[in-house]
Design an enzyme around this catalytic site. Structure first.
Site, PDB file in Angstrom:
ATOM      1  N   PRO A 122       0.791  -1.222   0.000  1.00 40.59           N
ATOM      2  CA  PRO A 122       0.000   0.000   0.000  1.00 40.59           C
ATOM      3  C   PRO A 122       0.832   1.284   0.000  1.00 40.59           C
ATOM      4  CG  PRO A 122      -0.144  -1.101   2.128  1.00 40.59           C
ATOM      5  CD  PRO A 122       0.565  -2.026   1.199  1.00 40.59           C
ATOM      6  N   ASN A 123       0.306   2.243  -0.720  1.00 43.73           N
ATOM      7  CA  ASN A 123       0.826   3.610  -0.833  1.00 43.73           C
ATOM      8  C   ASN A 123       2.106   3.736  -1.652  1.00 43.73           C
ATOM      9  OD1 ASN A 123      -1.256   4.894   0.751  1.00 43.73           O
ATOM     10  ND2 ASN A 123      -0.332   3.849   2.504  1.00 43.73           N
ATOM     11  N   ARG A 145       4.761  11.212  -2.044  1.00 42.36           N
ATOM     12  CA  ARG A 145       4.489  11.036  -0.612  1.00 42.36           C
ATOM     13  C   ARG A 145       5.789  11.026   0.180  1.00 42.36           C
ATOM     14  NH1 ARG A 145       3.950   5.702   2.188  1.00 42.36           N
ATOM     15  NH2 ARG A 145       3.245   6.227   4.276  1.00 42.36           N
ATOM     16  N   TYR A 150      11.001   8.524   1.592  1.00 38.42           N
ATOM     17  CA  TYR A 150      10.919   7.460   0.591  1.00 38.42           C
ATOM     18  C   TYR A 150      11.635   7.774  -0.713  1.00 38.42           C
ATOM     19  CZ  TYR A 150       7.401   5.832   3.853  1.00 38.42           C
ATOM     20  OH  TYR A 150       6.755   5.419   4.986  1.00 38.42           O
ATOM     21  N   ASN A 162       8.005  -5.692  -1.172  1.00 47.52           N
ATOM     22  CA  ASN A 162       7.966  -4.556  -0.261  1.00 47.52           C
ATOM     23  C   ASN A 162       6.524  -4.496   0.233  1.00 47.52           C
ATOM     24  OD1 ASN A 162       7.804  -2.137   1.076  1.00 47.52           O
ATOM     25  ND2 ASN A 162       9.002  -0.992  -0.430  1.00 47.52           N
ATOM     26  N   ALA A 206       3.215  -1.022   4.719  1.00 50.01           N
ATOM     27  CA  ALA A 206       2.613  -1.068   6.054  1.00 50.01           C
ATOM     28  C   ALA A 206       2.168  -2.477   6.456  1.00 50.01           C
ATOM     29  CB  ALA A 206       1.437  -0.102   6.130  1.00 50.01           C
ATOM     30  N   HIS A 208       4.118  -4.898   9.068  1.00 55.42           N
ATOM     31  CA  HIS A 208       3.976  -4.878  10.520  1.00 55.42           C
ATOM     32  C   HIS A 208       2.666  -5.484  11.004  1.00 55.42           C
ATOM     33  CE1 HIS A 208       7.113  -2.056   9.567  1.00 55.42           C
ATOM     34  NE2 HIS A 208       6.236  -1.308   8.929  1.00 55.42           N
ATOM     35  N   ASP A 225       1.868 -16.008   5.900  1.00 51.44           N
ATOM     36  CA  ASP A 225       1.416 -17.379   5.623  1.00 51.44           C
ATOM     37  C   ASP A 225       1.530 -17.719   4.139  1.00 51.44           C
ATOM     38  OD1 ASP A 225       0.888 -17.772   8.305  1.00 51.44           O
ATOM     39  OD2 ASP A 225      -1.288 -17.599   8.102  1.00 51.44           O
ATOM     40  N   GLU A 268      12.843  -9.401   1.194  1.00 53.94           N
ATOM     41  CA  GLU A 268      12.021  -8.298   1.697  1.00 53.94           C
ATOM     42  C   GLU A 268      12.786  -6.994   1.502  1.00 53.94           C
ATOM     43  OE1 GLU A 268      10.187  -6.866   6.023  1.00 53.94           O
ATOM     44  OE2 GLU A 268      11.204  -8.798   5.855  1.00 53.94           O
ATOM     45  N   HIS A 297      12.658  -2.618   1.913  1.00 53.62           N
ATOM     46  CA  HIS A 297      12.061  -1.383   2.423  1.00 53.62           C
ATOM     47  C   HIS A 297      12.922  -0.217   1.970  1.00 53.62           C
ATOM     48  CE1 HIS A 297       9.224  -3.567   4.818  1.00 53.62           C
ATOM     49  NE2 HIS A 297      10.219  -4.358   5.176  1.00 53.62           N
ATOM     50  N   LEU A 298      12.281   0.803   1.446  1.00 54.33           N
ATOM     51  CA  LEU A 298      13.011   1.983   0.993  1.00 54.33           C
ATOM     52  C   LEU A 298      13.708   2.685   2.146  1.00 54.33           C
ATOM     53  CD1 LEU A 298      10.204   3.187  -1.382  1.00 54.33           C
ATOM     54  CD2 LEU A 298      12.451   2.399  -2.120  1.00 54.33           C
ATOM     55  N   SER A 299      13.003   2.840   3.248  1.00 48.50           N
ATOM     56  CA  SER A 299      13.576   3.494   4.430  1.00 48.50           C
ATOM     57  C   SER A 299      14.103   2.426   5.383  1.00 48.50           C
ATOM     58  CB  SER A 299      12.523   4.357   5.126  1.00 48.50           C
ATOM     59  OG  SER A 299      11.515   3.538   5.695  1.00 48.50           O
ATOM     60  N   ARG A 332      12.986   4.209  12.489  1.00 54.42           N
ATOM     61  CA  ARG A 332      11.722   4.950  12.466  1.00 54.42           C
ATOM     62  C   ARG A 332      10.903   4.667  13.716  1.00 54.42           C
ATOM     63  NH1 ARG A 332       8.971   4.729   6.934  1.00 54.42           N
ATOM     64  NH2 ARG A 332       7.861   6.454   7.918  1.00 54.42           N
ATOM     65  N   ARG A 347       7.163   0.307  13.631  1.00 62.38           N
ATOM     66  CA  ARG A 347       7.711  -0.166  12.355  1.00 62.38           C
ATOM     67  C   ARG A 347       8.905  -1.113  12.537  1.00 62.38           C
ATOM     68  NH1 ARG A 347       5.371   3.033   8.283  1.00 62.38           N
ATOM     69  NH2 ARG A 347       4.761   5.094   9.014  1.00 62.38           N
TER      70      ARG A 347
END
Length: 146
Positions: free
Chosen positions: A11-12, A19, A24, A75, A78, A81, A88, A99, A101-103, A108, A112
């Site tokens: 998402p996002n 954003r 990001y 990625n 959200a 978490h 699963d 996996e 993650h940009l940040s 953070r 997170r």
């Protein structure tokens, strides 16, 4: 085994470049897809690159990858978490999972810091911005060629 990699985005991430660019980055998801395609083309690997704001879509795509892909880069954003469903689905896959993650999620907010996905991932890349996707693909290439 097929030479296809799924790159799945949560998402996002469709708002990348707009954003919170200080967190990001300024690259868009289309920019990231283009760099991923270039790397996959150089390795003669097919790329399926998708984004959804829906947890169910991500689960469906992970299940689809079970029979169509050699590896998954994800990625989960959200959902990292919160989603046991994504964990699963990934746990049912017998292929490398990276996996991304940009940040750096560990620098953070405290909520997170925990990732459900990490317990299934073969590697976790965080804090490298868009370049993290390139690192993830390079690692997947190594894992599927060994």
């Amino acid at each position: 085994m097929p030479k296809t990699i799924y790159v799945l985005n949560g998402p996002n991430l469709n708002l990348l470049g707009q954003r919170e660019p200080d967190i990001y980055g300024r690259e868009t998801l289309s920019d990231i897809e283009a760099s991923c395609r270039q790397l996959c083309d150089a390795e003669s690997v097919d790329l399926v690159f998708r984004q959804s704001n829906s947890e169910g879509d991500l689960v469906d795509w992970i299940q689809q990858a079970r029979t169509e892909a050699a590896g998954i880069v994800i990625n989960p954003a959200a959902y990292t978490h919160t989603s046991i469903a994504i964990l699963d689905a990934l746990s049912a896959c017998e292929m490398p999972v990276i996996e991304v993650h940009l940040s750096n999620i560990h620098k953070r907010e405290a909520f997170r810091h925990h990732s459900h996905v990490s317990s299934r991932a073969d590697a976790v890349i965080a804090g490298c911005g868009a370049q993290g996707y390139e690192f993830a693909l390079l690692r997947i290439f190594e894992l599927i060629s060994s």
